[in-house]
Enzyme design. Structure first.
Site, short mmCIF file in Angstrom:
data_model
loop_
_atom_site.label_atom_id
_atom_site.label_comp_id
_atom_site.label_asym_id
_atom_site.label_seq_id
_atom_site.Cartn_x
_atom_site.Cartn_y
_atom_site.Cartn_z
N LYS A 158 0.83 -1.21 0.00
CA LYS A 158 0.00 0.00 0.00
C LYS A 158 0.87 1.25 0.00
CE LYS A 158 -1.71 1.74 4.00
NZ LYS A 158 -1.45 3.18 4.13
N ASN A 159 1.84 1.30 0.91
CA ASN A 159 2.61 2.53 1.07
C ASN A 159 3.58 2.79 -0.08
OD1 ASN A 159 1.27 3.01 3.40
ND2 ASN A 159 3.02 2.65 4.77
N CYS B 174 -5.24 12.89 12.56
CA CYS B 174 -5.79 11.56 12.38
C CYS B 174 -5.67 10.82 13.69
CB CYS B 174 -5.10 10.80 11.25
SG CYS B 174 -3.51 10.17 11.68
N ARG C 10 0.11 14.59 12.98
CA ARG C 10 0.65 14.36 11.63
C ARG C 10 0.57 15.57 10.71
NH1 ARG C 10 -1.27 8.48 9.67
NH2 ARG C 10 0.61 8.45 8.45
N ASP D 118 4.71 0.78 12.06
CA ASP D 118 3.55 0.06 11.53
C ASP D 118 3.50 -1.40 11.98
OD1 ASP D 118 2.67 2.33 10.31
OD2 ASP D 118 3.21 1.75 8.27
N ARG E 184 -8.47 -0.77 4.61
CA ARG E 184 -7.67 0.31 3.99
C ARG E 184 -6.30 -0.23 3.57
NH1 ARG E 184 -6.45 5.04 7.48
NH2 ARG E 184 -5.17 5.33 5.66
C1 UD1 Z 1 4.19 6.98 6.39
C2 UD1 Z 1 3.37 5.73 6.18
C3 UD1 Z 1 2.82 5.23 7.51
C4 UD1 Z 1 3.94 5.06 8.52
C5 UD1 Z 1 4.78 6.33 8.62
C6 UD1 Z 1 6.01 6.16 9.49
C7 UD1 Z 1 2.50 6.06 3.94
C8 UD1 Z 1 1.33 6.33 3.08
N1 UD1 Z 1 2.28 6.04 5.27
O1 UD1 Z 1 3.31 7.98 6.90
O2 UD1 Z 1 2.17 3.97 7.29
O3 UD1 Z 1 3.40 4.77 9.79
O4 UD1 Z 1 5.23 6.73 7.31
O5 UD1 Z 1 6.81 5.14 9.03
O6 UD1 Z 1 3.60 5.83 3.47
N2 UD1 Z 1 5.80 14.94 10.49
C9 UD1 Z 1 5.73 16.31 10.74
N3 UD1 Z 1 5.63 17.16 9.67
C10 UD1 Z 1 5.61 16.71 8.39
C11 UD1 Z 1 5.68 15.33 8.14
C12 UD1 Z 1 5.79 14.47 9.22
O7 UD1 Z 1 5.74 16.74 11.90
O8 UD1 Z 1 5.50 17.54 7.47
C13 UD1 Z 1 5.92 14.00 11.63
C14 UD1 Z 1 4.70 13.10 11.77
O9 UD1 Z 1 3.67 13.71 12.52
C15 UD1 Z 1 5.30 11.89 12.47
C16 UD1 Z 1 6.72 11.81 11.86
O10 UD1 Z 1 6.98 13.11 11.35
O11 UD1 Z 1 5.40 12.12 13.86
C17 UD1 Z 1 6.89 10.81 10.76
O12 UD1 Z 1 5.80 10.92 9.87
P1 UD1 Z 1 5.91 10.52 8.32
O13 UD1 Z 1 7.11 9.69 8.08
O14 UD1 Z 1 5.74 11.75 7.51
O15 UD1 Z 1 4.61 9.61 8.16
P2 UD1 Z 1 3.74 9.52 6.86
O16 UD1 Z 1 4.60 9.74 5.68
O17 UD1 Z 1 2.50 10.31 7.03
#
Ligand code: UD1
Length: 418
Positions: A22-23, A116, A121, A304, A396
């Site tokens: 998925k990711n 969420c 996030r 995850d 999902r």
């Molecule tokens: C992706 C994965 C999700 C996984 C996560 C961490 C997808 C679609 N989803 O989510 O399954 O659990 O990586 O491995 O690939 N953050 C900020 N600002 C930002 C971006 C991130 O503060 O602009 C923080 C987030 O709140 C979190 C951390 O950084 O605490 C890591 O998040 P991130 O790696 O961005 O997660 P996703 O990409 O949303």
């Protein structure tokens, strides 16, 4: 309302095939926006999140056809660059269309995803990075509004490691003028999968899989055929399901190298694991040992997989600590596991798990995607019947999970209640 009804106590046995990730699929599908030529994706999992991404791309004007796990996308005529709240709110990963739209069309308006269940996030790093390319970005009535005459290559250091942030900025960089360096980049296999596809489309990328990705922008990308990588989290979930039920399972068509941290922990717990280049065989017997877990970006232990290991530790022979460092609210499965009789206490970002010798089936409520997998796994090992409600969370991200578990001997059915 759909529920899963699980009668625990059966050891899982047999072979199961991994689905596409998925990711990885979500950013790959968004990357189709970067070219006016046709993209063909193979091994695309049939999941609610994938449907949401395809719906969003269709709404932007893409022509899409789907035949089983094959998806063909043409973004030749994109009619809109607006990703509406109605779609983005159901799936945060919709933000992945932001950078491809700006890179190819010079503008985009994408709804802010909002919070969420597992935490706030934010997407501030996506926005900060996009601004560094010379884009004007503003927040307008809940939307990220971005305008750029052209994207100019730059050096971006993200404040934290962000997976979709890295993917979004990587896609922007492919069509930016000159060189872009992404520092503190995510090293997740899904980022590497995206980079591989972008290279097949004609992008000039190096350093993917390290924390420093270098991109020399090109004028145009072309179409290609690309096969989505196997889902390492689905694979890990099946391994834990086999371990907790004292089973013997082979997961086929996967990449064991993507699961090293998970395999290390399963071995530490006492499971016997053998790998081939594209399969993993696990055999477990009796009560396993407790294992301490600390989630962190790849190659460390994935957030995850945290909930699934909590289920495993709940039945282990001793105490363990699980520390969540990525998301602030990712222990929502704890009260549900407690309903099965698990002995777990939370102290801030750490959960202390005292293994009990049995869990007893109970009605359960899924709260998020990976939490629902943990509940299913725990129910497979609990005595008697459990029901898992709100399984749209599971749908999902897991393709035909109950069918796959049933093929391994689990007593699990999907019930359609009014
Ligand atoms: C992706 C994965 C999700 C996984 C996560 C961490 C997808 C679609 N989803 O989510 O399954 O659990 O990586 O491995 O690939 N953050 C900020 N600002 C930002 C971006 C991130 O503060 O602009 C923080 C987030 O709140 C979190 C951390 O950084 O605490 C890591 O998040 P991130 O790696 O961005 O997660 P996703 O990409 O949303």
């Amino acid at each position: 309302m759909q529920k899963l009804v699980i009668t625990g106590g059966r050891s899982l046995k047999g072979e199961v095939q991994a689905s596409g990730a998925k990711n990885a699929a979500l950013p790959l599908l968004a990357a189709a926006l970067l070219t006016d030529e046709e993209m063909t994706f193979l091994n695309v999992p049939d999941l609610a999140d994938v449907k949401t991404m395809l719906k969003l791309l269709e709404q932007l004007g893409c022509q899409i056809s789907r035949d089983g796990h094959k998806v063909v996308i043409s973004a030749r005529e994109v009619l809109s660059t607006v990703a509406p709240y109605e779609l983005v709110k159901t799936m945060r990963a919709s933000i992945l269309v932001l950078c491809p739209l700006v890179a190819r069309f010079g503008h985009a308006k994408v709804s802010l995803p909002g919070g969420c269940a597992i935490g706030a996030r934010p997407v501030d790093q996506h926005i900060k990075g996009l601004k560094a390319f010379g884009t004007e970005v503003s927040i307008d009535h809940g939307y990220v509004k971005a305008d750029a005459k052209e994207l100019v290559g730059t050096r971006i250091i993200t404040d934290m490691v962000t997976v979709t942030g890295t993917e979004n900025l990587l896609m922007a960089a492919t069509l930016a003028k000159g060189r872009t360096v992404l520092e503190n980049a995510a090293r997740e296999p899904e980022v590497v999968d995206l980079a591989k596809c972008l290279k097949a489309m004609g992008a000039n990328i190096s350093g993917d899989g390290t924390d420093r990705i270098i991109v020399e922008g090109v004028e145009k990308l072309h179409g290609c055929t690309y096969k989505v990588m196997p889902d390492r989290i689905e694979v890990g979930s099946f391994l834990v399901a086999a371990a907790i039920t004292g089973g013997e399972v082979t997961v086929k068509d996967c990449n064991p190298a993507d699961l090293e941290a998970v395999i290390v922990k399963l071995r530490e717990a006492g499971a016997d694991i053998k790998t081939s280049p594209d399969s993993i065989h696990i055999k477990a017997q009796g009560r396993l040992k407790p294992v301490n877990i600390r989630t962190a970006p790849f190659p460390a232990f994935p957030t995850d997989m945290q909930a699934q290991f909590m289920a495993l530790n709940a039945l282990a022979n001793g105490s363990s600590q699980i520390t969540e460092t990525i998301f602030e609210n990712r222990f929502m499965h704890v009260p549900e596991l407690q309903r099965l009789g698990a002995d777990i206490a939370i102290d801030g970002h750490t959960a202390m798990v005292n293994g009990v010798d049995k869990l007893l089936g109970a009605p359960l409520m899924a709260t998020d995607l990976r939490a629902s997998a943990a509940l299913v796994i725990a129910a497979l090992a609990a005595e008697g019947e459990s029901t898992v409600d709100r399984i749209y969370h599971l749908d999902r991200g897991y393709e035909k999970m109950e069918e796959k578990l049933r093929s391994l001997g689990a007593n699990i059915i999907r019930r359609f209640d009014k």
